[in-house]
Each structure stands twice: as C-alpha cells, then as structure tokens.
Design a protein around this motif. Sequence first.
Motif, mmCIF file in Angstrom:
data_model
loop_
_atom_site.group_PDB
_atom_site.id
_atom_site.type_symbol
_atom_site.label_atom_id
_atom_site.label_comp_id
_atom_site.label_asym_id
_atom_site.label_seq_id
_atom_site.Cartn_x
_atom_site.Cartn_y
_atom_site.Cartn_z
ATOM 1 N N LEU A 27 0.822 -1.211 0.000
ATOM 2 C CA LEU A 27 0.000 0.000 0.000
ATOM 3 C C LEU A 27 0.856 1.261 0.000
ATOM 4 C CD1 LEU A 27 -2.939 -0.924 2.389
ATOM 5 C CD2 LEU A 27 -3.074 -0.408 -0.056
ATOM 6 N N LEU A 28 2.017 1.193 0.627
ATOM 7 C CA LEU A 28 2.900 2.356 0.642
ATOM 8 C C LEU A 28 3.388 2.733 -0.756
ATOM 9 C CD1 LEU A 28 5.002 1.643 3.844
ATOM 10 C CD2 LEU A 28 3.264 3.415 3.528
ATOM 11 N N THR A 29 3.407 1.766 -1.659
ATOM 12 C CA THR A 29 3.876 2.048 -3.015
ATOM 13 C C THR A 29 2.731 2.245 -4.008
ATOM 14 O OG1 THR A 29 4.003 -0.284 -3.678
ATOM 15 C CG2 THR A 29 5.940 0.656 -2.597
ATOM 16 N N LEU A 30 1.491 1.994 -3.579
ATOM 17 C CA LEU A 30 0.349 2.129 -4.478
ATOM 18 C C LEU A 30 0.042 3.602 -4.718
ATOM 19 C CD1 LEU A 30 -1.898 0.646 -6.046
ATOM 20 C CD2 LEU A 30 -3.297 0.826 -3.978
ATOM 21 N N ARG A 31 0.009 3.965 -5.970
ATOM 22 C CA ARG A 31 -0.256 5.355 -6.340
ATOM 23 C C ARG A 31 -1.737 5.668 -6.135
ATOM 24 N NH1 ARG A 31 -0.715 7.952 -11.852
ATOM 25 N NH2 ARG A 31 -1.003 5.828 -12.579
ATOM 26 N N ILE A 32 -2.015 6.795 -5.489
ATOM 27 C CA ILE A 32 -3.383 7.276 -5.336
ATOM 28 C C ILE A 32 -3.516 8.486 -6.259
ATOM 29 C CG2 ILE A 32 -5.138 8.154 -3.752
ATOM 30 C CD1 ILE A 32 -4.213 5.259 -3.187
ATOM 31 N N ALA A 33 -4.427 8.389 -7.206
ATOM 32 C CA ALA A 33 -4.561 9.420 -8.238
ATOM 33 C C ALA A 33 -5.843 10.214 -8.054
ATOM 34 C CB ALA A 33 -4.566 8.749 -9.621
ATOM 35 N N LYS A 34 -5.871 11.400 -8.653
ATOM 36 C CA LYS A 34 -7.105 12.172 -8.775
ATOM 37 C C LYS A 34 -7.775 11.683 -10.052
ATOM 38 C CE LYS A 34 -5.402 16.341 -6.560
ATOM 39 N NZ LYS A 34 -5.134 17.784 -6.738
ATOM 40 N N LEU A 35 -8.969 11.151 -9.920
ATOM 41 C CA LEU A 35 -9.646 10.525 -11.056
ATOM 42 C C LEU A 35 -10.964 11.217 -11.357
ATOM 43 C CD1 LEU A 35 -9.297 6.889 -9.687
ATOM 44 C CD2 LEU A 35 -7.821 7.957 -11.378
ATOM 45 N N THR A 36 -11.274 11.338 -12.628
ATOM 46 C CA THR A 36 -12.592 11.741 -13.073
ATOM 47 C C THR A 36 -13.166 10.538 -13.789
ATOM 48 O OG1 THR A 36 -11.854 14.011 -13.338
ATOM 49 C CG2 THR A 36 -13.899 13.404 -14.434
ATOM 50 N N ILE A 37 -14.256 10.004 -13.268
ATOM 51 C CA ILE A 37 -14.816 8.757 -13.776
ATOM 52 C C ILE A 37 -16.150 9.048 -14.453
ATOM 53 C CG2 ILE A 37 -15.562 6.431 -13.141
ATOM 54 C CD1 ILE A 37 -13.704 6.726 -10.670
ATOM 55 N N SER A 38 -16.213 8.763 -15.748
ATOM 56 C CA SER A 38 -17.414 9.095 -16.517
ATOM 57 C C SER A 38 -18.657 8.389 -16.008
ATOM 58 C CB SER A 38 -17.202 8.781 -18.000
ATOM 59 O OG SER A 38 -16.964 7.396 -18.172
ATOM 60 N N THR A 39 -18.527 7.152 -15.547
ATOM 61 C CA THR A 39 -19.698 6.404 -15.071
ATOM 62 C C THR A 39 -20.142 6.854 -13.683
ATOM 63 O OG1 THR A 39 -18.284 4.654 -14.188
ATOM 64 C CG2 THR A 39 -19.156 4.354 -16.422
ATOM 65 N N GLU A 40 -19.354 7.708 -13.040
ATOM 66 C CA GLU A 40 -19.700 8.230 -11.717
ATOM 67 C C GLU A 40 -20.110 9.694 -11.804
ATOM 68 O OE1 GLU A 40 -19.817 6.479 -8.870
ATOM 69 O OE2 GLU A 40 -19.261 4.678 -9.977
ATOM 70 N N GLY A 41 -20.612 10.109 -12.950
ATOM 71 C CA GLY A 41 -21.078 11.478 -13.114
ATOM 72 C C GLY A 41 -19.989 12.486 -13.424
ATOM 73 N N GLY A 42 -18.771 12.025 -13.619
ATOM 74 C CA GLY A 42 -17.682 12.915 -14.002
ATOM 75 C C GLY A 42 -17.069 13.681 -12.854
ATOM 76 N N GLY A 43 -17.501 13.445 -11.626
ATOM 77 C CA GLY A 43 -16.937 14.154 -10.486
ATOM 78 C C GLY A 43 -15.543 13.671 -10.150
#
Length: 92
Positions: A27-43
């Motif tokens: 988990l320490l090496t897992l990248r956490i990104a800022k995502l915009t997900i089209s199926t989630e309304g684009g938020g």
Amino acid sequence: MRILAEEIIEQPPDLSEAEQDVIVAQLLTLRIAKLTISTEGGGLHYGPLAVEFAQMFGLGDDASRIRDIDVLGILLAAVKSLARRVEALENP
C-alpha cells in the motif's frame, strides 16, 4: 455490498500476519490518483488505478475495475497489521 455465505465458492484460508504485513508495504507504493470517472457522473475521486491495483494484489476478475470487497479486504488486512504494530509499541 452484501456477500452471502452461499456465494462463496471455496472457503479460503485466513491471511497470515506476514501476508498482512506485506499488504501494508504494498500500500505504501500504491499510487493514489485524482480521477474523473465518466460512469460516476464525471466528479473528482481519489483512488488507485484499477489496473495497478489488480497487478499489485492479484485480486478480482477484471483489471478494469476494483470491486468493493477487494478494497475492503486489503484495507482490513492493513488495519490489522498496523494495529498489531501499535500494540507491540504500546506493550513492549
């Protein structure tokens, strides 16, 4: 999310403490990104990329999405590992 006992195909063994410790390291090496997900309304959302999560943990049957149960399992394993570490520090 609800998982019924009859939905479980095979009763797997519990994760060992060593396996839980490895998950924390991963988990320490897992990248956490800022995502915009089209199926989630684009938020805007924060999270790992599904393909990276699948490669790291080898979970799920589709590398294009992360199932809730897989995230919960990984996080609960990490919490147990970290709780053991805290207890060992508090009670040497």
